[in-house]
Design a protein around this motif. Structure first.
Motif, PDB file in Angstrom:
ATOM      1  N   VAL A  45       0.862  -1.175   0.000  1.00  0.00           N
ATOM      2  CA  VAL A  45       0.000   0.000   0.000  1.00  0.00           C
ATOM      3  C   VAL A  45       0.901   1.229   0.000  1.00  0.00           C
ATOM      4  CG1 VAL A  45      -1.799   1.285   1.241  1.00  0.00           C
ATOM      5  CG2 VAL A  45      -1.781  -1.227   1.313  1.00  0.00           C
ATOM      6  N   LEU A  46       0.709   2.103  -0.983  1.00  0.00           N
ATOM      7  CA  LEU A  46       1.491   3.331  -1.107  1.00  0.00           C
ATOM      8  C   LEU A  46       0.539   4.522  -1.119  1.00  0.00           C
ATOM      9  CD1 LEU A  46       3.837   2.199  -4.017  1.00  0.00           C
ATOM     10  CD2 LEU A  46       4.368   2.220  -1.571  1.00  0.00           C
ATOM     11  N   LEU A  47       0.901   5.595  -0.437  1.00  0.00           N
ATOM     12  CA  LEU A  47       0.077   6.795  -0.376  1.00  0.00           C
ATOM     13  C   LEU A  47       0.919   8.010  -0.715  1.00  0.00           C
ATOM     14  CD1 LEU A  47      -2.501   7.900   2.213  1.00  0.00           C
ATOM     15  CD2 LEU A  47      -0.484   9.322   1.907  1.00  0.00           C
ATOM     16  N   ARG A  48       0.337   8.914  -1.523  1.00  0.00           N
ATOM     17  CA  ARG A  48       0.953  10.211  -1.812  1.00  0.00           C
ATOM     18  C   ARG A  48      -0.117  11.285  -1.657  1.00  0.00           C
ATOM     19  NH1 ARG A  48       3.868  11.291  -7.047  1.00  0.00           N
ATOM     20  NH2 ARG A  48       1.826  10.957  -7.926  1.00  0.00           N
ATOM     21  N   CYS A  49       0.172  12.293  -0.880  1.00  0.00           N
ATOM     22  CA  CYS A  49      -0.731  13.432  -0.738  1.00  0.00           C
ATOM     23  C   CYS A  49      -0.186  14.570  -1.596  1.00  0.00           C
ATOM     24  CB  CYS A  49      -0.817  13.879   0.724  1.00  0.00           C
ATOM     25  SG  CYS A  49      -2.003  15.220   0.977  1.00  0.00           S
ATOM     26  N   GLY A  50      -1.112  15.340  -2.189  1.00  0.00           N
ATOM     27  CA  GLY A  50      -0.710  16.492  -2.989  1.00  0.00           C
ATOM     28  C   GLY A  50      -0.819  16.265  -4.483  1.00  0.00           C
ATOM     29  N   VAL A  51      -1.490  15.168  -4.877  1.00  0.00           N
ATOM     30  CA  VAL A  51      -1.702  14.930  -6.304  1.00  0.00           C
ATOM     31  C   VAL A  51      -2.840  15.835  -6.768  1.00  0.00           C
ATOM     32  CG1 VAL A  51      -0.850  12.552  -6.176  1.00  0.00           C
ATOM     33  CG2 VAL A  51      -3.310  12.996  -5.991  1.00  0.00           C
ATOM     34  N   PRO A  52      -2.922  16.093  -8.080  1.00  0.00           N
ATOM     35  CA  PRO A  52      -4.012  16.942  -8.577  1.00  0.00           C
ATOM     36  C   PRO A  52      -5.384  16.310  -8.300  1.00  0.00           C
ATOM     37  CG  PRO A  52      -2.324  16.642 -10.264  1.00  0.00           C
ATOM     38  CD  PRO A  52      -1.987  15.713  -9.141  1.00  0.00           C
ATOM     39  N   SER A  53      -6.344  17.153  -7.979  1.00  0.00           N
ATOM     40  CA  SER A  53      -7.710  16.677  -7.771  1.00  0.00           C
ATOM     41  C   SER A  53      -8.299  16.268  -9.110  1.00  0.00           C
ATOM     42  CB  SER A  53      -8.571  17.785  -7.155  1.00  0.00           C
ATOM     43  OG  SER A  53      -8.064  18.135  -5.893  1.00  0.00           O
ATOM     44  N   PRO A  54      -8.895  15.080  -9.182  1.00  0.00           N
ATOM     45  CA  PRO A  54      -9.440  14.628 -10.462  1.00  0.00           C
ATOM     46  C   PRO A  54     -10.666  15.455 -10.872  1.00  0.00           C
ATOM     47  CG  PRO A  54      -9.926  13.035  -8.754  1.00  0.00           C
ATOM     48  CD  PRO A  54      -9.065  14.085  -8.134  1.00  0.00           C
ATOM     49  N   PRO A  55     -10.839  15.661 -12.168  1.00  0.00           N
ATOM     50  CA  PRO A  55     -12.036  16.356 -12.651  1.00  0.00           C
ATOM     51  C   PRO A  55     -13.232  15.405 -12.612  1.00  0.00           C
ATOM     52  CG  PRO A  55     -10.731  15.618 -14.508  1.00  0.00           C
ATOM     53  CD  PRO A  55      -9.938  15.281 -13.260  1.00  0.00           C
ATOM     54  N   PRO A  56     -14.424  15.907 -12.861  1.00  0.00           N
ATOM     55  CA  PRO A  56     -15.583  15.002 -12.945  1.00  0.00           C
ATOM     56  C   PRO A  56     -15.302  13.873 -13.931  1.00  0.00           C
ATOM     57  CG  PRO A  56     -16.317  17.264 -12.940  1.00  0.00           C
ATOM     58  CD  PRO A  56     -14.814  17.299 -13.043  1.00  0.00           C
ATOM     59  N   THR A  57     -15.782  12.693 -13.591  1.00  0.00           N
ATOM     60  CA  THR A  57     -15.479  11.502 -14.374  1.00  0.00           C
ATOM     61  C   THR A  57     -16.638  10.521 -14.304  1.00  0.00           C
ATOM     62  OG1 THR A  57     -13.916   9.670 -14.625  1.00  0.00           O
ATOM     63  CG2 THR A  57     -14.292  10.460 -12.391  1.00  0.00           C
TER      64      THR A  57
END
Length: 151
Positions: A45-57
């Motif tokens: 399990v890997l976690l990264r905070c600070g990735v771009p917020s996804p657009p509506p999908t």
């Protein structure tokens, strides 16, 4: 691990200090990248905070304990989950071959992720009809139902 672009955001620091010692029964591993977490040996399990917020999908969205996650199965058996309606966003990669339950891992991480500001939520077809003032059409009880909701 490489830190995400917005890893230095104060919201990611709030998440980082609240990451659990165990996720899905796996112990934490040391990472040297800001706003990251890893569990298991080897890491499952890997976690990264600070990735771009996804657009509506229209991708599958899973709601677990008031946190919405967009599921990306394109690299299965490695599944990528990204928070939806949280800024900055968190990305979690789970190696299903390791026997880790994605739902268990996301549940274990939910308390820490809940510290990110909520800016939206997943919606399904019925939600969209309600927003437009329409009433959902009756469904045939023999018809299959969707396993996730669209955004």
């Amino acid at each position: 691990m490489q830190p995400a672009k917005d890893a230095p955001a104060p919201e990611c620091a709030e998440v980082s200090v609240r990451l659990p010692e165990t996720v899905a029964g796996l112990g934490t591993r040391h990472t040297n990248a800001q706003a990251t977490g890893a569990w298991g040996n080897p890491s499952a399990v890997l976690l990264r905070c600070g990735v771009p917020s996804p657009p509506p999908t229209t991708d599958r969205c899973i709601s677990i304990n008031d946190v919405d996650w967009i599921e990306d199965p394109s690299e299965a058996p490695r599944y990528r989950y990204t928070t939806y309606g949280r800024t900055p966003a968190v990305e979690v990669v789970i190696d299903a071959e390791s026997g880790v339950s994605g739902m268990t891992a996301l549940t274990d991480l939910g308390e820490a992720v809940n510290y990110l500001p909520k800016t939206g939520a997943c919606v399904g077809a019925d939600d969209l009809l309600e927003l437009e003032g329409a009433t959902p059409a009756p469904t045939d009880s023999a018809a299959p139902t969707a396993s996730g909701s669209a955004n």
